[in-house]
Design an enzyme around this catalytic site. Structure first.
Site: not given
Length: 326
Positions: A115, A154, A300
């Site tokens: 991330d 991601d 999230d």
């Protein structure tokens, strides 16, 4: 576990197996594995975060709705550093699914620099060597049992936040991960993550996928932990495949995360309000499967309607509102 091929029946709000679109001549997986044909439907995790919350709060007025509409549905289990001994954690989970003759969906989420752009779910293994050890143990713990594995959400969308050396290093780790599953988990279908329709252009994502070894994967995943509608994702997936075909001579099947896309996206990715769980009636033209990859109600990060929470924390009020779309 039954080993006969069978027709897979999938319940609403869960997972849907779809034929590939006629315009999408998808390349098959590198092996003849058929984890869907080896099992009788998808595995529902009795220890998911919403299931654990329902069990601990039976008198809560939201519990019945969350039980009936979320925790009773098949969805993916995420694995990372929080999982402890990864071999034991994966082995236990896949073993339980195997004993029930169901197909588990797992997500590997531990790549170094995880991330890199979003920041809310940062972390991962400390070094490429540590990651290789971790992912090898992950694959070995599955062994010959059937499974679906999404590899590192991601990871191919974060390139704008990495330098070229870091990109090359990441591609090496992803290629090695695919090799580990091919060697140690022959009945697993692997999916590299290809982001979502609003993140990276299709031609660029095709380049990222090929650079990470997508030819060796069964397919790619879309919309993981995001909110874009199924039709938008199908169009994007088909465009990615068009670029893969034009530039590299192959295409791949793709799966779409429909767990939170019932109302589509409002442009925000981090705990936006007014979202809704996805319905299997939102089919896509070329998708192989519609899957709940993110758990509805899990945060999230410290943002939006999840302010004050950490990524992965189950928020019952968010889950409850997501069932009804408000």
């Amino acid at each position: 576990m039954r080993r006969l091929l069978r027709t897979l029946a999938v319940s609403a709000f869960a997972c849907l197996l779809l034929p590939l679109g006629t315009g999408q001549q998808a390349t098959a997986a590198t092996t003849s594995a058929d984890p869907i044909g080896m099992t009788d439907g998808f595995y529902t995790d009795p220890h998911s975060t919403p299931a654990a919350w329902v069990a601990a709060n039976p008198g809560d007025g939201r519990a019945a709705a969350i039980r009936d509409n979320i925790s009773s549905r098949p969805m993916a289990r995420w694995f990372g550093s929080w999982s402890g001994d990864i071999g034991a954690a994966v082995g236990s989970y896949v073993g339980a699914a195997d004993a029930a003759d169901k197909l588990p969906v797992l997500i590997a989420y531990n790549i170094p620099g995880r991330d890199a752009c979003g920041g809310h779910s940062g972390g991962g293994a400390g070094t490429p060597s540590a990651y290789r050890t971790w992912i090898s143990a992950f694959a070995s713990a599955i062994g010959a049992r059937p499974a679906l594995v999404v590899i590192e959400p991601d990871s191919l969308g974060d390139f704008s936040c990495l330098n070229q050396a870091q990109i090359d290093e990441r591609n090496g780790m992803l290629k090695d991960a695919l090799a580990q599953f091919a060697a140690h988990a022959p009945n697993t279908w692997t999916y590299l993550d290809a982001g979502n329709p609003a993140w990276i252009g299709a031609a660029t994502m095709a380049q990222h996928l090929d650079g990470a070894g997508a030819r060796q994967a069964h397919g790619f995943s879309l919309n993981v932990s995001n909110y874009y509608g199924t039709g938008e994702n199908s169009a994007y997936g088909n465009a990615v495949n068009g670029s893969l075909a034009a530039s590299y001579g192959y295409t791949k099947p793709y799966v779409i995360d429909t767990s939170r896309n019932g109302n589509g996206s409002n442009g925000a990715w981090c705990n936006p309000g007014g979202r809704r769980t996805g319905a299997v009636s939102q089919t896509g033209g070329g998708a192989e499967m519609l899957l709940w990859l993110k758990t509805p109600g899990e945060s999230d990060g410290d943002c939006g309607v999840g302010a004050g929470s950490v990524a992965g924390q189950f928020l019952p009020e968010v889950a409850y509102k997501m069932i009804y779309g408000y």
